[in-house]
Design an enzyme around this catalytic site. Structure first.
Site, PDB file in Angstrom:
ATOM      1  N   GLU B  51       0.808  -1.222   0.000  1.00  0.00           N
ATOM      2  CA  GLU B  51       0.000   0.000   0.000  1.00  0.00           C
ATOM      3  C   GLU B  51       0.841   1.272   0.000  1.00  0.00           C
ATOM      4  OE1 GLU B  51      -0.519  -2.607   1.960  1.00  0.00           O
ATOM      5  OE2 GLU B  51      -2.637  -3.155   1.959  1.00  0.00           O
ATOM      6  N   PHE B 113     -11.237  -6.813  14.454  1.00  0.00           N
ATOM      7  CA  PHE B 113     -10.168  -7.331  13.600  1.00  0.00           C
ATOM      8  C   PHE B 113      -9.812  -6.296  12.532  1.00  0.00           C
ATOM      9  CE2 PHE B 113      -8.997  -9.679   9.684  1.00  0.00           C
ATOM     10  CZ  PHE B 113      -7.753 -10.107  10.113  1.00  0.00           C
ATOM     11  N   GLN B 114      -8.546  -6.038  12.375  1.00  0.00           N
ATOM     12  CA  GLN B 114      -8.012  -5.069  11.407  1.00  0.00           C
ATOM     13  C   GLN B 114      -8.573  -3.660  11.623  1.00  0.00           C
ATOM     14  OE1 GLN B 114      -8.190  -6.757   7.380  1.00  0.00           O
ATOM     15  NE2 GLN B 114      -6.119  -7.539   7.666  1.00  0.00           N
ATOM     16  N   LYS B 163     -17.069  -0.144   6.652  1.00  0.00           N
ATOM     17  CA  LYS B 163     -17.617  -1.103   5.681  1.00  0.00           C
ATOM     18  C   LYS B 163     -19.112  -0.897   5.454  1.00  0.00           C
ATOM     19  CE  LYS B 163     -17.787  -6.023   4.591  1.00  0.00           C
ATOM     20  NZ  LYS B 163     -17.533  -7.397   5.037  1.00  0.00           N
ATOM     21  N   MET B 470      24.730   8.371   0.735  1.00  0.00           N
ATOM     22  CA  MET B 470      24.735   9.665   1.427  1.00  0.00           C
ATOM     23  C   MET B 470      25.107   9.490   2.893  1.00  0.00           C
ATOM     24  SD  MET B 470      24.477  12.851   0.968  1.00  0.00           S
ATOM     25  CE  MET B 470      23.429  13.499  -0.338  1.00  0.00           C
TER      26      MET B 470
END
Lengths: 165, 592
Positions: B51, B113-114, B163, B470
């Site tokens: 993502e 959940f999640q 949802k 760097m």
């Protein structure tokens, strides 16, 4: 004599009108934290317009800090307007509730003290008495000091609310 | 209006805002949206492999077009994986709408959940964000999200949608206009501020201007060119301002900052007027702000009042859209100004302190110089952060806006490759290169699969020096060569490319460089070009972090020139630079 300008950290009163939505208080307070602005006091409550809240902040810092606070606050989408209130043209007050537990002998002098300070005693439970006092921050602190002998059990303060004249 | 689901409203809002591509990754709570998506073939969904890259692709899409980029993730880990990409977009003021699903509205706060509080998490890294718990609010919120992302100072806006809100129905229409109390578009420039600016410009003997990304997003390129030419003002770009002024223009001095070209840095230190245009004077540009532009008055044009006086103290400013500000000034300042002595002095510095590409070695600079030549400075180029980024900024001579995308503010390793993919989706007919190092590429190389699956014709110039270059450079210069966790092992990139089905070229010597470039450009499809370059190459010039721009460290290859007194610390005095007294440069003898 030293005539050089001394930059002192000062307390400034800032007020903001905000839209009251999910996350608004979080967003506003988070701004102070993440930008390292020193917040000495914070208060939020309903105001004359439904759906909006008015917040009062006491900010510590010099004028450039206050300027950045205002500009950054103004960038928040929830903030409708914000300004710094000059001390000479504004009123600021704080409310404190102080629970004390005077001895039986102290009760009369406690009530006299509360009268002297124009305070109130809105409630009592057993030998504990709740003192209510409204005033400037300095006055609130004076009252708390004066109440020390009466065995302070708990202090709750609202933080400053302020309004321009 | 007919009833439709929250999911349909999301898709409808994308179409209304001209979004033809969104970048995302499915998951449990966004199932209703992914199901609805099948009914909207006009919106292409690009399935990423992480993502974070959906956010970077949306970011690249925005930087390549000036339009809003959109990314989508599920709740919990999907949403938190977006966080780096959102922070990156926030720091660089990129217009993005980030959509996240969340658990059912009635389950929020119950550690479902999640579940994660993505609204709370992203408060500090979004321009604004929403948690929509009522489907009736969704049409307005989405319209406002696009409006906020793409107006004023642009930035990412996140909309978190539970949802059940995707599934619920509403007949509420989209608003015809957005009215957000307290949110104002930039004001018209104030005539008094404009007059002050004009007077300062007319009085200046040694003016320079610093054009930042505000010129890009304000699309003020034509106005900037007229302004610079009419008033004979050399143009320096901030890192993200590159491309807003043609690099091949005689007034262009390239980038300034920690690794900016010496001429620009010296010019700002010697100037009597420094005009910042849509640039925020960040620490990588100013160095020690107390010593910055010590002989100059600063004039600042910006649409964000909070940027004025944030890091440096301008003498005057104009708040407003920079296109409008420059347009107003151009109306008033029509006679040609000229500063021949100043220009001559600048030409002298340019001759004395050129960017160096030592011959006979195979360096990152060798590769990037060739990339610029082969593509004529006209490709879209995306980078991560680090040495390769600075060398690209130095050696790639951008002629046009919207071709340069680099993680400027946040400095995100792994940004360049997915940003390049996003850019290619936005402008499929344009040549796109990702310039990456071996470190950054290993952070997001899983998107090779995305590139292959969608046939994204992106060329990757992988500059492999076996180090986090760097960081290694800083350890060499400031930590006494004590290398700590900077040697970077890599897989066999040839085998990796083969495994993904990506065309691969390897080049480790100057003789093969042109042929490799040509072969890579000729191939129609994703190409991984691994350039195995010199391991210990440093970026110069360099102003040490927090150091004064008057103590720029020149390229040690410039041994044939005397550094100007007080301005240039020699390479050997590197370690004392931090403690060197901040001496203003005395370059012209005319400074008061």
């Amino acid at each position: 004599m030293n005539t050089e300008e001394i930059v002192v950290s000062q307390k400034h009163t800032v007020t903001a009108l905000v839209q009251n939505e999910s996350g608004t208080i979080n967003r506003v307070v988070s701004l102070f934290r993440r930008r390292g602005f020193s917040l000495a006091s914070f208060n939020a409550g309903d105001c004359e317009e439904p759906g909006l809240s008015r917040m009062t902040f006491i900010v510590e810092g010099d004028l450039s800090v206050v300027e950045q606070v205002l500009k950054q606050l103004d960038k928040l989408i929830d903030v409708v307007e914000c300004s710094a209130l000059p001390a000479e043209s504004s009123v600021s007050r704080e409310l404190a509730l102080i629970r004390v537990q005077p001895t039986a002998e102290q009760r009369d002098s406690l009530y006299n003290l509360v009268l002297e300070f124009y305070g109130k005693t809105p409630g009592a439970q057993g030998d504990q008495i709740v003192v209510e006092f409204t005033g400037s921050v300095a006055e609130v602190e004076d009252v708390i000091k004066a109440l020390q002998p009466f065995h302070i059990q708990e202090i709750v303060r609202t933080g400053v609310v302020a309004m321009s004249l | 209006m007919q009833e439709r689901s929250g999911a349909a409203i999301v898709m409808e809002s994308l179409v209304k805002h001209g979004i033809d591509t969104l970048f995302g990754y499915p998951g449990g709570v966004v199932l209703p949206l992914y199901d609805e998506m099948l009914n909207w073939p006009q919106v292409k969904h690009v399935l990423v492999r992480h993502e974070q890259c959906a956010a970077h692709m949306a970011d690249g899409y925005a930087r390549a077009t000036g339009r809003v980029g959109v990314c989508l993730a599920t709740s919990g880990p999907g949403a938190t994986n977006l966080v780096t990409g959102i922070a990156n977009a926030m720091m660089d003021s990129i217009p993005m709408v980030c959509l996240t699903g969340n658990v059912n509205s009635w389950a929020i706060g119950k550690d479902a959940f999640q579940e994660t509080d993505i609204q709370g998490i992203t408060i500090p890294i979004t321009k604004h964000n929403y948690l929509v718990t009522d489907v009736n609010d969704l049409p307005y919120v989405l319209a406002e999200a696009f409006y906020l992302a793409n107006t004023g100072r642009k930035g990412p806006v996140l909309v978190d949608i539970p949802k059940d809100v995707f599934q619920k129905m509403t007949s509420n229409p989209f608003p015809t206009e957005i009215h957000r109390r307290g949110y104002q578009l930039p004001p018209d420039p104030d005539p008094a501020q404009i007059a002050t600016a004009v007077a300062m410009i007319e009085a200046a003997q040694r003016p320079v201007l610093i054009a930042g990304a505000g010129v890009l997003w304000g699309e003020a390129f034509d106005e900037l060119k007229t302004f610079a030419e009419t008033n004979d003002i050399p143009v320096i770009n901030s890192l993200l301002g590159l491309g807003t002024f043609p690099r091949d223009h005689e007034l262009s001095l390239g980038m300034m900052g920690m690794h900016g070209e010496a001429t620009g840095t010296l010019a700002v230190q010697a100037a009597d007027l420094v005009i910042g245009i849509g640039a925020r004077f960040d620490d990588r540009l100013t160095g020690d702000t107390k010593a910055f532009a010590a002989n100059a008055k600063i004039l600042h044009f910006d649409l964000d009042p909070a940027e004025v006086g944030k890091t440096v103290s301008p003498r005057a400013w104009v708040i407003g859209d920079v296109k409008a500000t420059l347009g107003e000034i151009n109306k008033l300042r029509t006679t040609q100004l000229s500063h021949p002595e100043w220009r001559e002095q600048i030409r002298g510095w340019q001759a004395q302190y050129p960017l160096m590409v030592p011959e006979g070695k195979f360096l990152s600079r060798t590769v990037l110089r060739a990339l610029n030549e082969h593509t004529n400075g006209e490709a879209i180029v995306a980078t991560d952060v680090g040495q390769h980024q600075m060398w690209t900024a130095q050696f790639y001579k951008f002629k046009k806006p919207f071709n340069w995308m680099s993680s400027g503010g946040l400095g995100t390793m792994g940004f360049g490759f997915p940003a390049a993919i996003g850019a290619k989706f936005a402008r499929p007919d344009h040549e796109v290169w990702a310039v990456v190092g071996d470190g950054g590429f290993q952070m997001t190389l899983q998107e090779l699969q995305t590139a292959v699956e969608y046939g994204v014709n992106v060329k990757i110039a992988l500059l492999n020096n076996g180090y986090l270059g760097m960081v290694r450079q800083w350890q060499e210069l400031f930590y006494d060569n004590r290398y700590s966790s900077v040697a970077m092992g890599s897989p066999d990139f040839g085998k990796l490319a083969e495994a993904y089905g990506v065309k691969y070229f390897r080049c480790d010597r100057c003789e093969d460089l042109d042929a490799t470039m040509e072969a890579a450009r000729a191939h129609n499809g994703p190409v991984l070009c691994e350039f195995v370059v010199e391991m210990e190459e440093n970026v110069y010039p360099m102003v040490p972090a927090g150091g004064s721009n008057s103590s720029v460290i020149m390229d040690p290859a410039l041994t044939h020139v005397e550094p100007p007194e007080d301005v240039v610390a020699s390479f050997e005095t590197t370690h004392s630079v931090h403690h060197a007294p901040e001496v203003a440069p005395s370059l012209t003898g005319a400074n008061k």
